[in-house]
Design a protein around this motif. Structure first.
Motif, PDB file in Angstrom:
ATOM      1  N   PRO A  58       0.823  -1.210   0.000  1.00  0.00           N
ATOM      2  CA  PRO A  58       0.000   0.000   0.000  1.00  0.00           C
ATOM      3  C   PRO A  58       0.858   1.262   0.000  1.00  0.00           C
ATOM      4  O   PRO A  58       2.050   1.218   0.320  1.00  0.00           O
ATOM      5  N   ALA A  59       0.231   2.397  -0.349  1.00  0.00           N
ATOM      6  CA  ALA A  59       0.926   3.684  -0.309  1.00  0.00           C
ATOM      7  C   ALA A  59       1.219   4.060   1.132  1.00  0.00           C
ATOM      8  O   ALA A  59       0.400   3.809   2.036  1.00  0.00           O
ATOM      9  N   LEU A  60       2.399   4.656   1.356  1.00  0.00           N
ATOM     10  CA  LEU A  60       2.828   5.024   2.711  1.00  0.00           C
ATOM     11  C   LEU A  60       3.091   6.522   2.799  1.00  0.00           C
ATOM     12  O   LEU A  60       3.556   7.141   1.847  1.00  0.00           O
ATOM     13  N   ILE A  61       2.809   7.095   3.969  1.00  0.00           N
ATOM     14  CA  ILE A  61       3.212   8.462   4.275  1.00  0.00           C
ATOM     15  C   ILE A  61       4.697   8.436   4.619  1.00  0.00           C
ATOM     16  O   ILE A  61       5.139   7.614   5.423  1.00  0.00           O
ATOM     17  N   ALA A  62       5.469   9.316   4.007  1.00  0.00           N
ATOM     18  CA  ALA A  62       6.918   9.284   4.203  1.00  0.00           C
ATOM     19  C   ALA A  62       7.423  10.419   5.082  1.00  0.00           C
ATOM     20  O   ALA A  62       8.112  10.174   6.076  1.00  0.00           O
ATOM     21  N   THR A  82      10.123  12.321   9.669  1.00  0.00           N
ATOM     22  CA  THR A  82      10.208  11.179   8.759  1.00  0.00           C
ATOM     23  C   THR A  82       9.503  10.015   9.444  1.00  0.00           C
ATOM     24  O   THR A  82       9.855   9.643  10.562  1.00  0.00           O
ATOM     25  N   PHE A  83       8.505   9.457   8.771  1.00  0.00           N
ATOM     26  CA  PHE A  83       7.668   8.432   9.392  1.00  0.00           C
ATOM     27  C   PHE A  83       8.278   7.059   9.131  1.00  0.00           C
ATOM     28  O   PHE A  83       7.892   6.340   8.202  1.00  0.00           O
ATOM     29  N   THR A  84       9.261   6.715   9.963  1.00  0.00           N
ATOM     30  CA  THR A  84       9.966   5.448   9.793  1.00  0.00           C
ATOM     31  C   THR A  84       9.098   4.263  10.201  1.00  0.00           C
ATOM     32  O   THR A  84       9.305   3.156   9.715  1.00  0.00           O
ATOM     33  N   ASP A  85       8.161   4.472  11.113  1.00  0.00           N
ATOM     34  CA  ASP A  85       7.162   3.437  11.399  1.00  0.00           C
ATOM     35  C   ASP A  85       6.058   3.597  10.360  1.00  0.00           C
ATOM     36  O   ASP A  85       5.397   4.648  10.308  1.00  0.00           O
ATOM     37  N   VAL A 150      10.637   0.654   0.650  1.00  0.00           N
ATOM     38  CA  VAL A 150      10.382   2.021   1.122  1.00  0.00           C
ATOM     39  C   VAL A 150      10.614   2.116   2.623  1.00  0.00           C
ATOM     40  O   VAL A 150      11.324   3.002   3.115  1.00  0.00           O
ATOM     41  N   ALA A 151      10.008   1.192   3.373  1.00  0.00           N
ATOM     42  CA  ALA A 151      10.146   1.233   4.834  1.00  0.00           C
ATOM     43  C   ALA A 151      11.594   1.000   5.255  1.00  0.00           C
ATOM     44  O   ALA A 151      12.114   1.684   6.150  1.00  0.00           O
ATOM     45  N   ALA A 152      12.271   0.044   4.619  1.00  0.00           N
ATOM     46  CA  ALA A 152      13.665  -0.240   4.969  1.00  0.00           C
ATOM     47  C   ALA A 152      14.565   0.951   4.670  1.00  0.00           C
ATOM     48  O   ALA A 152      15.453   1.296   5.470  1.00  0.00           O
TER      49      ALA A 152
END
Length: 297
Positions: A58-62, A82-85, A150-152
């Motif tokens: 899914p799309a993520l807020i960055a 920066t929304f690392t979680d 993206v999350a990594a």
């Protein structure tokens, strides 16, 4: 995160920035490299907030950023968060009971307030995000695994530093590769962080080596890396004018005029830097780049 950070001040606009290249944008955001912000409107003013969402699945807020004007006609940007979680755009839409724009645009003030309030709630009380990993492909990341990358990347990037391959330490910012080292990890539906903890960020060469390299790829990997860009698989430099032309794919003819100093042995296919491998003091096999008449380490 500072209390009240996700609160819009009176008169402050929120620009909703959707980025279509999730991995490259995540790398730029993690490094605080604002060259990716190519689609901001000319009407943007100092004080505006930029909320960036990356088009993974899914799309993520960055990130949340704010615009500044240090000189007339020129904006700079500071990262507020920066929304690392991982925070899913779908969760925000569920909380506000409305769909968010699929294109970059300014949000109406009531909608902007709802979005920021929802993000603040998800920061305080995260919602689990479950994803099914796709196949691990050495050629290009599968669509399902972009969200893991993206999350990594957001979690492991450092401002002002290149994103490095976790094996050879080359800069992989332009084209990061996502490797799933667990056997049969693809097809497993886990909470996203469980996948991300296992993900390895690699360059293309190391990702290929992590799978089933061909004999030619093994030979290429054994060649010395370019000291300028880190690329492997250079062409061998042949000096003189051989009677029979060598294979252009494996060799490059340098001519009869020898340079002042040690001659180059290799030419990089990627950046065309010529270099040699030689002993220096008690350290063998040092790669040196040759620029014109100068020899530089």
């Amino acid at each position: 995160m500072k209390p009240g950070l996700l609160v819009r001040e009176p008169g402050q606009s929120v620009y909703w920035c959707r980025q279509a290249k999730p991995l490259e944008s995540a790398t730029a955001l993690g490094q605080v490299n604002q060259n990716y912000l190519w689609n901001l409107p000319e009407t943007m003013q100092a004080g505006d907030l930029i909320l960036t969402a990356l088009e993974s699945t899914p799309a993520l807020i960055a990130t949340l950023e704010i615009a500044h004007s240090d000189e007339p006609g020129r904006l700079t940007f500071t990262t507020l968060a920066t929304f690392t979680d991982p925070i899913s755009v779908a969760d925000i839409e569920s909380m506000i009971g409305d769909k968010l724009p699929r294109r970059s645009q300014y949000l109406e003030d009531p909608l902007a307030d709802k979005v920021l309030e929802s993000i603040a709630e998800l920061v305080e009380h995260p919602h689990p995000i479950f994803v099914t990993a796709g196949p691990c492909l050495p050629s290009a990341p599968s669509r399902a695994n972009r969200v893991l990358g993206v999350a990594a990347i957001l979690q492991r990037s450092k401002p002002g530093e290149p994103l490095a391959c976790e094996i050879c330490e080359r800069d992989i910012s332009p084209r990061p590769r996502i490797h799933l080292p667990q056997a049969h990890q693809d097809g497993l539906r886990w909470e996203i962080q469980d996948h991300v903890d296992e993900v390895v960020l690699l360059c293309g060469d190391c990702h290929q080596m992590a799978h089933q390299p061909t004999l030619q790829q093994l030979r290429n990997f054994a060649k010395p890396a370019c000291p300028a860009c880190g690329e492997r698989n250079p062409r061998k430099v042949v000096w003189g004018m051989p009677a029979f032309g060598p294979d252009d794919d494996e060799f490059v003819t340098a001519g009869c005029v020898m340079p002042f100093g040690p001659p180059a042995q290799w030419e990089c296919r990627a950046c065309e830097t010529r270099y040699l491998v030689a002993e220096f003091d008690d350290r063998p096999h040092q790669a040196w780049a040759i620029y014109g008449q100068n020899l530089q380490r």
